[in-house]
Design a protein around this motif. Structure first.
Motif, PDB file in Angstrom:
ATOM      1  N   ASN A 110       0.892  -1.208   0.174  1.00 13.67           N
ATOM      2  CA  ASN A 110      -0.606   0.336  -0.008  1.00 13.67           C
ATOM      3  C   ASN A 110       1.087   1.571  -0.654  1.00 13.67           C
ATOM      4  O   ASN A 110       2.289   1.076  -0.569  1.00 13.67           O
ATOM      5  CB  ASN A 110      -0.904  -0.239   1.203  1.00 13.67           C
ATOM      6  N   MET A 111       0.396   2.603   0.141  1.00 13.36           N
ATOM      7  CA  MET A 111       1.042   3.705   0.284  1.00 13.36           C
ATOM      8  C   MET A 111       2.096   3.501   1.084  1.00 13.36           C
ATOM      9  O   MET A 111       3.169   4.845   0.686  1.00 13.36           O
ATOM     10  CB  MET A 111       0.051   4.815   0.393  1.00 13.36           C
ATOM     11  N   PHE A 112       2.676   2.677   2.678  1.00  5.61           N
ATOM     12  CA  PHE A 112       3.454   2.695   2.901  1.00  5.61           C
ATOM     13  C   PHE A 112       4.080   1.617   2.480  1.00  5.61           C
ATOM     14  O   PHE A 112       5.243   1.562   3.996  1.00  5.61           O
ATOM     15  CB  PHE A 112       3.111   2.686   4.161  1.00  5.61           C
ATOM     16  N   SER A 113       3.962   1.082   1.634  1.00  2.00           N
ATOM     17  CA  SER A 113       5.104  -0.332   1.368  1.00  2.00           C
ATOM     18  C   SER A 113       6.433   0.418   1.239  1.00  2.00           C
ATOM     19  O   SER A 113       7.413  -0.515   1.097  1.00  2.00           O
ATOM     20  CB  SER A 113       4.358  -1.060   0.748  1.00  2.00           C
ATOM     21  N   GLY A 114       6.708   1.731   0.799  1.00  2.00           N
ATOM     22  CA  GLY A 114       8.511   2.311  -0.147  1.00  2.00           C
ATOM     23  C   GLY A 114       8.223   1.589  -0.959  1.00  2.00           C
ATOM     24  O   GLY A 114       9.467   1.699  -1.559  1.00  2.00           O
ATOM     25  N   THR A 115       7.785   1.037  -1.787  1.00  4.46           N
ATOM     26  CA  THR A 115       7.494   1.072  -2.877  1.00  4.46           C
ATOM     27  C   THR A 115       6.317   1.644  -3.503  1.00  4.46           C
ATOM     28  O   THR A 115       5.679   2.233  -3.506  1.00  4.46           O
ATOM     29  CB  THR A 115       7.790  -0.538  -3.472  1.00  4.46           C
ATOM     30  N   ILE A 116       6.905   1.473  -5.202  1.00  2.00           N
ATOM     31  CA  ILE A 116       6.155   2.060  -6.210  1.00  2.00           C
ATOM     32  C   ILE A 116       4.815   1.044  -6.754  1.00  2.00           C
ATOM     33  O   ILE A 116       3.649   1.680  -7.187  1.00  2.00           O
ATOM     34  CB  ILE A 116       7.178   2.743  -7.640  1.00  2.00           C
ATOM     35  N   GLU A 117       5.841  -0.086  -6.291  1.00  2.00           N
ATOM     36  CA  GLU A 117       4.285  -0.667  -6.769  1.00  2.00           C
ATOM     37  C   GLU A 117       3.195  -0.629  -5.830  1.00  2.00           C
ATOM     38  O   GLU A 117       1.649  -0.712  -6.039  1.00  2.00           O
ATOM     39  CB  GLU A 117       4.669  -2.405  -6.770  1.00  2.00           C
ATOM     40  N   GLY A 118       3.269  -0.164  -4.545  1.00  2.00           N
ATOM     41  CA  GLY A 118       2.728   0.407  -3.510  1.00  2.00           C
ATOM     42  C   GLY A 118       1.445   1.633  -4.038  1.00  2.00           C
ATOM     43  O   GLY A 118       0.206   1.608  -3.445  1.00  2.00           O
ATOM     44  N   GLN A 119       1.958   1.953  -5.052  1.00  2.00           N
ATOM     45  CA  GLN A 119       1.034   3.240  -5.573  1.00  2.00           C
ATOM     46  C   GLN A 119       0.443   2.701  -6.658  1.00  2.00           C
ATOM     47  O   GLN A 119      -0.299   3.725  -7.117  1.00  2.00           O
ATOM     48  CB  GLN A 119       2.102   4.335  -5.732  1.00  2.00           C
ATOM     49  N   LEU A 120       0.357   1.948  -7.071  1.00  2.00           N
ATOM     50  CA  LEU A 120       0.203   1.675  -8.342  1.00  2.00           C
ATOM     51  C   LEU A 120      -1.445   0.912  -7.628  1.00  2.00           C
ATOM     52  O   LEU A 120      -1.429  -0.031  -7.294  1.00  2.00           O
ATOM     53  CB  LEU A 120       0.801   0.760  -8.861  1.00  2.00           C
ATOM     54  N   HIS A 121      -2.624   0.979  -7.906  1.00  2.00           N
ATOM     55  CA  HIS A 121      -3.704   0.801  -8.256  1.00  2.00           C
ATOM     56  C   HIS A 121      -4.933   1.353  -9.316  1.00  2.00           C
ATOM     57  O   HIS A 121      -4.700   2.178  -9.669  1.00  2.00           O
ATOM     58  CB  HIS A 121      -4.366   0.787  -6.815  1.00  2.00           C
TER      59      HIS A 121
END
Length: 420
Positions: free
Chosen positions: A158-169
């Motif tokens: 999710n947004m706090f995961s520290g990865t760009i994948e966490g910002q993809l939805h």
């Protein structure tokens, strides 16, 4: 400057204060200091080290201003236009869709239950939309529909995961048709990485922090040899109003350079950034790019949705205290603001009951950071400032009050100089 010192000392007093530490830096249109001071401690423990102007602090959404400056730089260099479609540059965004809801059911995967209703984009996602929060992206941790989607899809980031994948939805509206606070600036940073061949951290070091002589700002403090104990501790405000040791929602060891919320910086470094901007942009931006960055950018419908967000009484949405003369946060007293490329633009002066300007002037741009940091850039008065602390939850009433007191005291200095 004694009044500003007194305010910070009072609020950070080890026995009677309500903040463990706070720093305030203000600069004028010549890039010179109006005030630069830090009071209190780096940690909640009264015996801990003193807070300094070079204490490294997670600055959360104050990262967005730096990303906006970076965006205007690559536009100046001719690498991309503000209205170019970023889906042609970022492969991960090529097939992104808009989610409008769920079919009947609980939203769990399996036969006969609800599934997300997705539609194709009807136009581009532009760089301008990314930096004005009109792209359709929304932070998943704060959006019930996206939380339901994550559960349905089995997302573990999710947004706090520290990865760009966490910002993809999925997006939650067609780009350019509304406004929502989200990870758009993270994707703007990814655009810059692809265009330049540098990580976003490398890009910022070479094009922002090194030219400013600001050595302590990075997305990756651990790579600089820092530990969590070197970073300003997060204080948690209890319901009784006391402060206890808390925890930051941001990962200390992020994998990606996330331009929306990932920077660690210092009051000194951020003050150097603001000094460059309030004095005309050099060495970072041309005057024309600075003008473009600070002017209102979006249509009436998007601005209306933005104002609904910042004036909501929801604890995750209540950004409006930045634009009211009332430190007690009376919702009806918000002035009109407009979205620009780096924050929000005041539509009028902040005045007292006699109509005299007592804080920021019309055209000031500003934003904040989740643990109650704040910055503003008032080009009319020729003053810019930032407030550094680390308090949760966001929109802490005491932090709002100290910011208001500091700003009013600062403007007494500014206004007296103007009269002189």
């Amino acid at each position: 400057m004694a009044e500003l010192d007194e305010i910070l000392a009072r609020y950070t007093h080890p026995e009677t204060g309500s903040l463990h530490g706070a720093a305030f830096v203000a600069v004028d249109r010549n890039g010179k200091d109006l005030y630069r001071g830090a009071h209190g401690r780096k940690r909640i423990d009264p015996a801990s080290d003193k807070l300094t102007l070079d204490t490294v602090t997670w600055i959360a959404s104050q990262s967005k201003l730096v990303t906006s400056v970076s965006v205007l730089q690559v536009v100046e260099k001719g690498l991309i236009g503000l209205d170019d479609d970023v889906r042609k540059i970022v492969p991960a965004l090529k097939d992104i869709q808009v989610m409008t809801g769920f079919e009947d059911g609980e939203g769990e995967p399996g036969p006969g239950v609800g599934r997300p209703i997705l539609e194709d984009l009807q136009g581009p996602i532009t760089l301008r939309q990314l930096v004005t929060h009109t792209s359709g992206f929304c932070y998943d941790a704060w959006n019930p529909l996206l939380q339901k989607y994550s559960k349905w899809a089995g997302r573990t980031v999710n947004m706090f995961s520290g990865t760009i994948e966490g910002q993809l939805h999925p997006l939650i509206f067609q780009p350019g048709t509304s406004w929502s606070y989200g990870p758009s600036l993270d994707w703007a940073g990814k655009v810059i990485e692809i265009l330049t061949g540098l990580t976003f951290d490398e890009y910022q070091q070479q094009n922002i922090w090194q030219p400013l002589g600001a050595p302590n700002t990075t997305f990756f403090p651990a790579k600089r040899g820092l530990t969590k104990e070197d970073i300003m501790e997060t204080g948690q405000r209890t319901e009784a109003g006391t402060l206890v040791p808390g925890s930051s929602p941001w990962l200390f060891d992020c994998r990606d350079s996330l331009g929306g919320a990932g920077l660690y910086s210092t009051a000194n470094d951020y003050g150097r950034l603001l000094a460059a901007l309030v004095s005309g942009g050099a060495p970072l931006l041309s005057a024309a790019s600075l003008d473009e960055m600070c002017r209102p950018q979006v249509g009436a419908a998007s601005d209306a949705d933005m104002r609904r967000f910042i004036t909501s009484e929801s604890p995750v949405n209540s950004k409006g205290w930045l634009w009211t003369t009332d430190p007690e946060h009376h919702w009806q007293d918000f002035m009109e603001v407009r979205q620009c490329l780096c924050g929000l633009n005041n539509s009028e002066d902040v005045v007292n009951d006699k109509g005299e300007p007592i804080r920021r002037r019309k055209g000031t741009v500003n934003w904040d950071g989740l643990p109650n940091l704040l910055w503003f850039l008032d080009r009319e008065s020729g003053v810019a400032a930032t407030f550094f602390t680390q308090i949760m939850p966001m929109d802490d009433a005491i932090s709002r009050k100290v910011c208001t007191e500091l700003e009013e005291a600062l403007y007494r200095i500014v206004n007296n100089k103007t009269k002189a």
